[in-house]
Design an enzyme around this catalytic site. Structure first.
Site, PDB file in Angstrom:
ATOM      1  N   ASP A   1     -18.166 -17.919  -6.373  1.00  0.00           N
ATOM      2  CA  ASP A   1     -18.121 -17.550  -7.330  1.00  0.00           C
ATOM      3  C   ASP A   1     -18.989 -16.543  -7.651  1.00  0.00           C
ATOM      4  OD1 ASP A   1     -18.510 -17.546 -10.850  1.00  0.00           O
ATOM      5  OD2 ASP A   1     -20.270 -19.027  -9.742  1.00  0.00           O
TER       6      ASP A   1
ATOM      7  N   ASP B   1     -21.045 -15.218 -11.199  1.00  0.00           N
ATOM      8  CA  ASP B   1     -22.018 -15.354 -12.022  1.00  0.00           C
ATOM      9  C   ASP B   1     -22.822 -16.805 -11.863  1.00  0.00           C
ATOM     10  OD1 ASP B   1     -22.202 -13.987 -13.478  1.00  0.00           O
ATOM     11  OD2 ASP B   1     -20.134 -14.804 -14.977  1.00  0.00           O
TER      12      ASP B   1
END
Ligand SMILES: [Mg+2]
Length: 270
Positions: A65, A67
């Site tokens: 991922d 963020d």
């Protein structure tokens, strides 16, 4: 979802509300109950400590991922703040989460409030480059050197993520993220709804696609949030590593196969 509130805010930003927002609310106007991470996951698939470490050693695909995982920022919030609508987008995000709004609608809502132009997105990327989490570059380098394929799987935007991918020697076709669309004059024109990550459970769809296209046998998803955990559902990621180095979420820690606060733990376990 408070439809009147959304309507007012979108109109203030010069865009008419779309019917798509209405699907997040029940007919009587009550919000859907919030979904807990435990509801989305699969206790029967959860790996033990020994199995997790063994799978990590043989992982042939690792998805990060972006963020609050690969990077220390939440790029949609940062872009909104750069555009001067940080507070209202944060409130819209919180309301969307309370209302269990599908991801695609929440993205439409937030981008509708931001109305970013092509120039503004470029200016933002240059003015506020993302910062990598500690030790993640070293971890990716070591994984790549042993032949593990690295993927970035994000609900954020390609225009912001591609420079980071290039810096980390991650091919652009290993990036699953959203594309903001612009009109000829550079003004905002919506987003590409065909991107897998523009939809609810998009990270699971990305994990399935990666396994199909790259023949990955042991795919690991690493992330901080509930949308990352969703990738661990049947047919998707074979292991989910929760990352709490930026934001620690107890529900994610409870559901993860392995939970870490620093990427050094994964580096040592290779
Ligand atoms: Mg995240």
């Amino acid at each position: 979802m408070d439809l009147q509130w959304v309507s007012e805010k979108i109109q203030e930003q010069g865009q008419h509300p779309r019917t798509v927002y209405q699907t997040g609310a029940r007919p009587n106007g009550q919000l859907c109950p919030p979904r807990r991470a435990g509801d989305q996951t699969r206790s029967s698939l959860c790996l033990g400590d020994k199995q997790s470490r063994e799978l990590w050693k043989r992982a042939d695909a690792v998805c990060f991922d972006v963020d609050s995982t690969l990077c220390t920022e939440e790029s949609i919030d940062e872009l909104a703040s750069f555009l001067g609508v940080g507070e209202i987008v944060a409130e819209a995000t919180a309301r969307a989460m309370q209302g269990d709004l599908p991801f695609e609608e929440s993205l439409d809502l937030r981008l509708g409030l931001m109305q970013p132009s092509s120039d503004q997105v470029q200016e933002y990327s240059q003015a506020r480059p993302l910062h990598l989490s500690p030790d993640v570059a070293g971890l990716i380098d070591k994984l790549q050197n042993r032949g593990t394929k690295i993927f970035l799987v994000s609900g954020g935007f390609r225009a912001i993520i591609h420079p980071i991918a290039e810096a980390l020697r991650i091919p652009i076709d290993h990036v699953y993220a959203n594309t903001i669309l612009f009109k000829e004059d550079g003004s905002y024109a919506g987003f590409d709804h065909t991107e897998l990550t523009s939809r609810s459970r998009g990270k699971h769809a990305a994990a399935v696609a990666i396994k199909e296209q790259h023949g990955s046998k042991s795919l690991v998803m690493i992330g901080d949030g509930a949308t990352d955990l969703e990738a661990r559902q049947e047919g998707g990621a074979d292991m989910f590593v929760g990352y709490g180095g930026v934001v620690r979420r107890p529900n994610i820690a409870a559901a993860a196969d392995w939970y870490i606060d620093a990427f050094g733990s994964l580096l040592e376990a290779l």
